[in-house]
Motif scaffolding. Structure first.
Motif, PDB file in Angstrom:
ATOM      1  N   MET A   1       0.849  -1.173   0.000  1.00 17.12           N
ATOM      2  CA  MET A   1       0.000   0.000   0.000  1.00 17.12           C
ATOM      3  C   MET A   1       0.893   1.234   0.000  1.00 17.12           C
ATOM      4  O   MET A   1       1.947   1.253   0.643  1.00 17.12           O
ATOM      5  CB  MET A   1      -0.889   0.009   1.239  1.00 17.12           C
ATOM      6  N   LEU A   2       0.437   2.271  -0.700  1.00 14.37           N
ATOM      7  CA  LEU A   2       1.157   3.539  -0.764  1.00 14.37           C
ATOM      8  C   LEU A   2       0.284   4.626  -0.168  1.00 14.37           C
ATOM      9  O   LEU A   2      -0.890   4.745  -0.516  1.00 14.37           O
ATOM     10  CB  LEU A   2       1.491   3.891  -2.215  1.00 14.37           C
ATOM     11  N   VAL A   3       0.839   5.393   0.737  1.00 15.39           N
ATOM     12  CA  VAL A   3       0.180   6.590   1.257  1.00 15.39           C
ATOM     13  C   VAL A   3       1.165   7.729   1.050  1.00 15.39           C
ATOM     14  O   VAL A   3       2.311   7.651   1.485  1.00 15.39           O
ATOM     15  CB  VAL A   3      -0.172   6.450   2.758  1.00 15.39           C
ATOM     16  N   ARG A   4       0.723   8.772   0.357  1.00 11.77           N
ATOM     17  CA  ARG A   4       1.615   9.881   0.029  1.00 11.77           C
ATOM     18  C   ARG A   4       0.854  11.190   0.241  1.00 11.77           C
ATOM     19  O   ARG A   4      -0.300  11.306  -0.135  1.00 11.77           O
ATOM     20  CB  ARG A   4       2.071   9.742  -1.415  1.00 11.77           C
ATOM     21  N   SER A   5       1.507  12.175   0.794  1.00 14.15           N
ATOM     22  CA  SER A   5       0.904  13.483   1.064  1.00 14.15           C
ATOM     23  C   SER A   5       1.268  14.487  -0.023  1.00 14.15           C
ATOM     24  O   SER A   5       2.444  14.611  -0.382  1.00 14.15           O
ATOM     25  CB  SER A   5       1.403  14.006   2.416  1.00 14.15           C
ATOM     26  N   VAL A   6       0.281  15.208  -0.533  1.00 10.93           N
ATOM     27  CA  VAL A   6       0.553  16.279  -1.500  1.00 10.93           C
ATOM     28  C   VAL A   6       1.509  17.292  -0.882  1.00 10.93           C
ATOM     29  O   VAL A   6       2.451  17.755  -1.530  1.00 10.93           O
ATOM     30  CB  VAL A   6      -0.752  16.973  -1.948  1.00 10.93           C
ATOM     31  N   ALA A   7       1.276  17.632   0.390  1.00 15.45           N
ATOM     32  CA  ALA A   7       2.089  18.647   1.056  1.00 15.45           C
ATOM     33  C   ALA A   7       3.551  18.232   1.183  1.00 15.45           C
ATOM     34  O   ALA A   7       4.431  19.087   1.270  1.00 15.45           O
ATOM     35  CB  ALA A   7       1.509  18.943   2.438  1.00 15.45           C
TER      36      ALA A   7
ATOM     37  N   MET B   1       3.753  14.374  -9.005  1.00 17.63           N
ATOM     38  CA  MET B   1       3.364  13.025  -9.400  1.00 17.63           C
ATOM     39  C   MET B   1       3.038  12.254  -8.133  1.00 17.63           C
ATOM     40  O   MET B   1       3.915  11.961  -7.322  1.00 17.63           O
ATOM     41  CB  MET B   1       4.486  12.345 -10.182  1.00 17.63           C
ATOM     42  N   MET B   2       1.777  11.926  -7.949  1.00 13.73           N
ATOM     43  CA  MET B   2       1.329  11.279  -6.718  1.00 13.73           C
ATOM     44  C   MET B   2       1.361   9.757  -6.829  1.00 13.73           C
ATOM     45  O   MET B   2       1.764   9.089  -5.900  1.00 13.73           O
ATOM     46  CB  MET B   2      -0.078  11.767  -6.357  1.00 13.73           C
ATOM     47  N   ILE B   3       0.911   9.219  -7.966  1.00 12.53           N
ATOM     48  CA  ILE B   3       0.937   7.773  -8.209  1.00 12.53           C
ATOM     49  C   ILE B   3       1.297   7.565  -9.675  1.00 12.53           C
ATOM     50  O   ILE B   3       0.731   8.222 -10.552  1.00 12.53           O
ATOM     51  CB  ILE B   3      -0.433   7.122  -7.914  1.00 12.53           C
ATOM     52  N   SER B   4       2.225   6.643  -9.927  1.00  9.47           N
ATOM     53  CA  SER B   4       2.649   6.384 -11.307  1.00  9.47           C
ATOM     54  C   SER B   4       3.063   4.929 -11.462  1.00  9.47           C
ATOM     55  O   SER B   4       3.016   4.148 -10.513  1.00  9.47           O
ATOM     56  CB  SER B   4       3.822   7.299 -11.673  1.00  9.47           C
ATOM     57  N   ARG B   5       3.504   4.579 -12.652  1.00  8.06           N
ATOM     58  CA  ARG B   5       4.013   3.228 -12.912  1.00  8.06           C
ATOM     59  C   ARG B   5       5.170   2.885 -11.973  1.00  8.06           C
ATOM     60  O   ARG B   5       5.333   1.742 -11.573  1.00  8.06           O
ATOM     61  CB  ARG B   5       4.468   3.107 -14.359  1.00  8.06           C
ATOM     62  N   GLN B   6       5.974   3.883 -11.641  1.00  5.21           N
ATOM     63  CA  GLN B   6       7.110   3.653 -10.743  1.00  5.21           C
ATOM     64  C   GLN B   6       6.654   3.199  -9.357  1.00  5.21           C
ATOM     65  O   GLN B   6       7.431   2.609  -8.615  1.00  5.21           O
ATOM     66  CB  GLN B   6       7.965   4.908 -10.632  1.00  5.21           C
TER      67      GLN B   6
ATOM     68  N   PHE C   1      -2.879   3.456 -14.216  1.00  2.64           N
ATOM     69  CA  PHE C   1      -3.449   4.669 -13.655  1.00  2.64           C
ATOM     70  C   PHE C   1      -2.331   5.588 -13.193  1.00  2.64           C
ATOM     71  O   PHE C   1      -1.327   5.120 -12.661  1.00  2.64           O
ATOM     72  CB  PHE C   1      -4.334   4.292 -12.458  1.00  2.64           C
ATOM     73  N   ALA C   2      -2.521   6.881 -13.389  1.00  2.00           N
ATOM     74  CA  ALA C   2      -1.597   7.887 -12.846  1.00  2.00           C
ATOM     75  C   ALA C   2      -2.431   8.939 -12.137  1.00  2.00           C
ATOM     76  O   ALA C   2      -3.501   9.319 -12.620  1.00  2.00           O
ATOM     77  CB  ALA C   2      -0.783   8.529 -13.961  1.00  2.00           C
ATOM     78  N   LEU C   3      -1.956   9.383 -11.006  1.00  2.00           N
ATOM     79  CA  LEU C   3      -2.618  10.462 -10.282  1.00  2.00           C
ATOM     80  C   LEU C   3      -1.604  11.581 -10.126  1.00  2.00           C
ATOM     81  O   LEU C   3      -0.543  11.395  -9.521  1.00  2.00           O
ATOM     82  CB  LEU C   3      -3.104   9.993  -8.909  1.00  2.00           C
ATOM     83  N   ARG C   4      -1.944  12.721 -10.730  1.00  2.00           N
ATOM     84  CA  ARG C   4      -1.045  13.870 -10.709  1.00  2.00           C
ATOM     85  C   ARG C   4      -1.777  15.045 -10.066  1.00  2.00           C
ATOM     86  O   ARG C   4      -2.974  15.197 -10.235  1.00  2.00           O
ATOM     87  CB  ARG C   4      -0.608  14.221 -12.129  1.00  2.00           C
ATOM     88  N   HIS C   5      -1.043  15.854  -9.358  1.00  2.00           N
ATOM     89  CA  HIS C   5      -1.589  17.044  -8.719  1.00  2.00           C
ATOM     90  C   HIS C   5      -0.958  18.251  -9.398  1.00  2.00           C
ATOM     91  O   HIS C   5       0.264  18.406  -9.382  1.00  2.00           O
ATOM     92  CB  HIS C   5      -1.239  17.024  -7.225  1.00  2.00           C
ATOM     93  N   PHE C   6      -1.781  19.075 -10.023  1.00  2.00           N
ATOM     94  CA  PHE C   6      -1.289  20.265 -10.710  1.00  2.00           C
ATOM     95  C   PHE C   6      -1.682  21.511  -9.929  1.00  2.00           C
ATOM     96  O   PHE C   6      -2.806  21.616  -9.438  1.00  2.00           O
ATOM     97  CB  PHE C   6      -1.916  20.393 -12.112  1.00  2.00           C
ATOM     98  N   THR C   7      -0.759  22.453  -9.838  1.00  2.00           N
ATOM     99  CA  THR C   7      -1.054  23.784  -9.328  1.00  2.00           C
ATOM    100  C   THR C   7      -0.827  24.735 -10.489  1.00  2.00           C
ATOM    101  O   THR C   7       0.260  24.756 -11.079  1.00  2.00           O
ATOM    102  CB  THR C   7      -0.122  24.153  -8.155  1.00  2.00           C
ATOM    103  N   VAL C   8      -1.867  25.501 -10.832  1.00  2.00           N
ATOM    104  CA  VAL C   8      -1.787  26.439 -11.951  1.00  2.00           C
ATOM    105  C   VAL C   8      -1.830  27.844 -11.371  1.00  2.00           C
ATOM    106  O   VAL C   8      -2.814  28.228 -10.730  1.00  2.00           O
ATOM    107  CB  VAL C   8      -2.942  26.213 -12.951  1.00  2.00           C
TER     108      VAL C   8
END
Length: 88
Positions: free
Chosen positions: A1-7, A26-31, A37-44
């Motif tokens: 299981m992976l738990v990762r914080s944006v902050a 990059m929050m979740i990727s193939r790595q 599935f990939a989950l990315r967090h963008f700040t614009v």
């Protein structure tokens, strides 16, 4: 299981031609062992944008804060915090 914080995840400037004022986390990727599935967090930043582009797969977005516009197939829609977007 992976738990990762944006902050606690380092952001990098989006390195895509035409991008301006966009930070990518990059929050979740193939790595991480996620082959489909990939989950990315963008700040614009205010005045920032991603370039017009296409994917050979669907694209989902969840707007956490702020507002902006999104374009698909010539249709432009306003988006704001709490909206979800599906581009088939």
């Amino acid at each position: 299981m992976l738990v990762r914080s944006v902050a606690r995840t380092a952001g990098q400037p989006m390195e895509m031609e035409g991008a301006h004022g966009v930070t990518l986390r990059m929050m979740i990727s193939r790595q991480d062992g996620a082959p489909n599935f990939a989950l990315r967090h963008f700040t614009v930043d205010v005045g920032g944008h991603t370039p017009r582009h296409r994917h050979p797969y669907e694209h989902e977005n969840y707007i956490i804060s702020g507002r902006g516009t999104v374009e698909a197939d010539g249709e432009i829609r306003t988006i704001r915090a709490g909206d979800v977007v599906l581009v088939p």
